[in-house]
Design an enzyme around this catalytic site. Structure first.
Site, PDB file in Angstrom:
ATOM      1  N   LYS A  38     -88.054 -53.373  51.847  1.00  0.00           N
ATOM      2  CA  LYS A  38     -87.044 -52.703  52.697  1.00  0.00           C
ATOM      3  C   LYS A  38     -86.755 -53.525  53.947  1.00  0.00           C
ATOM      4  O   LYS A  38     -86.070 -53.071  54.857  1.00  0.00           O
ATOM      5  CB  LYS A  38     -87.550 -51.318  53.110  1.00  0.00           C
ATOM      6  CG  LYS A  38     -87.843 -50.397  51.944  1.00  0.00           C
ATOM      7  CD  LYS A  38     -88.424 -49.089  52.467  1.00  0.00           C
ATOM      8  CE  LYS A  38     -89.268 -48.415  51.418  1.00  0.00           C
ATOM      9  NZ  LYS A  38     -90.171 -47.397  52.005  1.00  0.00           N
ATOM     10  N   ARG A  89    -104.545 -62.923  50.539  1.00  0.00           N
ATOM     11  CA  ARG A  89    -104.074 -64.201  49.984  1.00  0.00           C
ATOM     12  C   ARG A  89    -102.571 -64.248  50.210  1.00  0.00           C
ATOM     13  O   ARG A  89    -101.866 -63.275  49.918  1.00  0.00           O
ATOM     14  CB  ARG A  89    -104.392 -64.281  48.490  1.00  0.00           C
ATOM     15  CG  ARG A  89    -103.745 -65.477  47.830  1.00  0.00           C
ATOM     16  CD  ARG A  89    -104.215 -65.688  46.416  1.00  0.00           C
ATOM     17  NE  ARG A  89    -105.551 -66.278  46.397  1.00  0.00           N
ATOM     18  CZ  ARG A  89    -106.105 -66.799  45.300  1.00  0.00           C
ATOM     19  NH1 ARG A  89    -105.449 -66.785  44.164  1.00  0.00           N
ATOM     20  NH2 ARG A  89    -107.311 -67.322  45.353  1.00  0.00           N
ATOM     21  N   HIS A 115    -108.994 -72.396  51.493  1.00  0.00           N
ATOM     22  CA  HIS A 115    -109.573 -71.348  50.641  1.00  0.00           C
ATOM     23  C   HIS A 115    -111.056 -71.269  51.020  1.00  0.00           C
ATOM     24  O   HIS A 115    -111.941 -71.652  50.255  1.00  0.00           O
ATOM     25  CB  HIS A 115    -109.396 -71.728  49.163  1.00  0.00           C
ATOM     26  CG  HIS A 115    -109.532 -70.590  48.203  1.00  0.00           C
ATOM     27  ND1 HIS A 115    -110.109 -69.376  48.545  1.00  0.00           N
ATOM     28  CD2 HIS A 115    -109.193 -70.474  46.894  1.00  0.00           C
ATOM     29  CE1 HIS A 115    -110.095 -68.579  47.484  1.00  0.00           C
ATOM     30  NE2 HIS A 115    -109.549 -69.207  46.471  1.00  0.00           N
ATOM     31  N   ARG A 136    -110.046 -64.236  39.838  1.00  0.00           N
ATOM     32  CA  ARG A 136    -111.412 -64.325  40.352  1.00  0.00           C
ATOM     33  C   ARG A 136    -111.548 -63.875  41.806  1.00  0.00           C
ATOM     34  O   ARG A 136    -112.458 -63.108  42.137  1.00  0.00           O
ATOM     35  CB  ARG A 136    -111.921 -65.774  40.266  1.00  0.00           C
ATOM     36  CG  ARG A 136    -112.337 -66.186  38.916  1.00  0.00           C
ATOM     37  CD  ARG A 136    -112.036 -67.652  38.698  1.00  0.00           C
ATOM     38  NE  ARG A 136    -110.611 -67.813  38.460  1.00  0.00           N
ATOM     39  CZ  ARG A 136    -110.055 -67.740  37.263  1.00  0.00           C
ATOM     40  NH1 ARG A 136    -110.811 -67.597  36.221  1.00  0.00           N
ATOM     41  NH2 ARG A 136    -108.754 -67.816  37.082  1.00  0.00           N
ATOM     42  N   THR A 137    -110.681 -64.360  42.673  1.00  0.00           N
ATOM     43  CA  THR A 137    -110.855 -64.080  44.106  1.00  0.00           C
ATOM     44  C   THR A 137    -110.642 -62.593  44.378  1.00  0.00           C
ATOM     45  O   THR A 137    -111.402 -61.971  45.130  1.00  0.00           O
ATOM     46  CB  THR A 137    -109.875 -64.941  44.938  1.00  0.00           C
ATOM     47  OG1 THR A 137    -109.965 -66.283  44.463  1.00  0.00           O
ATOM     48  CG2 THR A 137    -110.225 -64.910  46.400  1.00  0.00           C
TER      49      THR A 137
HETATM   50  N1   CP Z   1    -110.547 -69.888  42.173  1.00  0.00           N
HETATM   51  C1   CP Z   1    -109.533 -69.015  42.407  1.00  0.00           C
HETATM   52  O1   CP Z   1    -109.048 -68.895  43.532  1.00  0.00           O
HETATM   53  O2   CP Z   1    -109.167 -68.297  41.305  1.00  0.00           O
HETATM   54  P1   CP Z   1    -108.068 -67.148  41.285  1.00  0.00           P
HETATM   55  O3   CP Z   1    -106.743 -67.793  41.637  1.00  0.00           O
HETATM   56  O4   CP Z   1    -108.095 -66.584  39.897  1.00  0.00           O
HETATM   57  O5   CP Z   1    -108.437 -66.133  42.327  1.00  0.00           O
END
Ligand code: CP
Length: 385
Positions: free
Chosen positions: A140, A161, A194, A111-112
């Site tokens: 490397k 992320r 998040h 999703r993110t």
């Molecule tokens: N809600 C969320 O962060 O989903 P994903 O891990 O699929 O991005």
């Protein structure tokens, strides 16, 4: 059950007033990251850190004010409405055609990743990605810091992320000491933050409660694995920006919310209840935020004694919760929500996921300072909802 101290949040931005009457400074005036050493920065509280990111990077929930949340939600709705018409969609696609974004996802995501990518596409922003560090020169021996600096040579924004908590902050600080300081958007860091998920959760709550007085005064229950859920940690803080909230943290003791979050709620004067009793909270909750038991983080079998049935919602509960209650989940889910309630109008988690695309488009546009163009277009053409 344990109760928080309670208090009144003062939306005049940098202070909150506890029930005791004490005013607590929670955020200083905006500052630039290059003004502080990394060692001094690391020692700051989250609220103090927030003022260094303001208007440039999106790294932690604590950097947002209520006014900013309201403005982002309004912008997301305008983008969504404008995008419904072909001429509107073409207008949006022209807004950031001169920009490129890097999607650096060193942890799995559906999703993110997809919603940020879709948000970029809506605004005409070209994207590149690294979704597996094994395909970058990190194999490397290149450091993650040099990897990010390399990305910044080719793009105007990095959406990232990373499994290491605080790494996005480190990257933003590092970039502030270069000639090419580009915005960093934290799409999930370690088990701590998040912030863009919290934004889409706020947007979903705001839309869900639009006709019943908004988010202020509502009772929000968080259920499941609250110790390792970074979405809960970010959203719980953002909810302190709303008036007269009551938060419920429903989890087995080993997976309960961290004391650091409860301390932040105390400081902001937000009421909360810590409990294992989901059944008692169901009838009073206005929003139920379900989460997955994240056993992939188990070190000492933290989740092994959890009875998943105690933290589950299904058809048998739909008569117990209120008609206006909404059920959210950051997803992915396992068994904590039965698929048989997916089509109940109170189950908003699929809508919540799509909302992520609109609020992230609003955030990206705002980060590049181009939000006024959408507001002017909207006021001139007034697209119908
Ligand atoms: N809600 C969320 O962060 O989903 P994903 O891990 O699929 O991005």
């Amino acid at each position: 059950m344990g109760y928080g101290k309670g208090g009144l949040y003062d939306p005049s931005r940098y202070y909150c007033t506890l029930h005791s009457g004490k005013r607590v400074k929670i955020m200083a005036e905006p500052k630039h990251l290059s003004e502080i050493s990394w060692n001094d920065f690391k020692k700051l509280s989250l609220a103090e850190k927030g003022c260094f990111f303001h208007g440039k990077h999106t790294l932690i929930a604590q950097q947002f004010t209520r006014d900013e949340l309201d403005a982002l939600c309004a912008l997301a709705t305008r983008i969504k409405r404008i995008n419904k018409r072909r001429d509107g969609a073409n207008f949006l696609k022209g807004l950031l055609r001169d920009k490129r974004a890097m999607l650096y996802f060193a942890q799995p995501s559906s999703r993110t990743y997809l919603s940020h990518n879709a948000a970029c596409q809506i605004l005409g922003l070209d994207t590149m990605d690294v979704r597996d560090t094994k395909t970058s020169s990190e194999v490397k021996g290149e450091t993650p810091e040099d990897t990010i600096r390399t990305f910044s040579s080719y793009v105007d924004m990095i959406i990232m992320r990373h499994p290491v908590g605080g790494f996005a902050e480190r990257v933003a600080w590092m970039m502030s000491h270069t000639k090419r300081e580009i915005p960093i958007l934290n799409a999930g860091s370690g088990a701590d933050q998040h912030p863009t998920q919290a934004l889409l959760d706020i947007y979903t709550l705001q839309r869900s409660f639009e006709k019943i007085g908004g988010i202020d005064g509502k009772h929000v229950a968080f259920v499941g694995d609250l110790a390792r859920g970074r979405t809960v940690r970010s959203l719980a803080w953002m909810l302190t920006l709303f008036k007269d909230m009551t938060l419920y943290f429903i989890a087995p003791e080993s997976l309960q919310i961290g004391q650091d979050i409860l301390d932040l709620l105390d400081e902001a004067g937000t009421k909360y209840v810590v409990s294992e009793d989901f059944a008692a909270v169901m009838p009073v909750a206005d929003a139920i935020y379900m989460t997955r038991i994240q056993d992939e983080w188990d070190v000492e079998g933290e989740s092994s004694t959890t009875n998943a049935a105690d933290y589950h919602i299904g058809a048998e509960h739909m008569d117990i919760i209120k008609d206006t209650t909404v059920i959210l989940h950051p997803l992915p889910r396992r068994q904590e929500i039965s698929t048989e309630i997916d089509n109940d109008p109170r189950a908003v988690y699929w809508r919540q996921m799509r909302n992520g695309m609109w609020i992230r488009a609003a955030l990206i546009l705002k980060t590049f300072g181009r939000d006024d163009e959408v507001n002017t277009y909207y006021d001139d053409y007034k697209p119908v909802s």
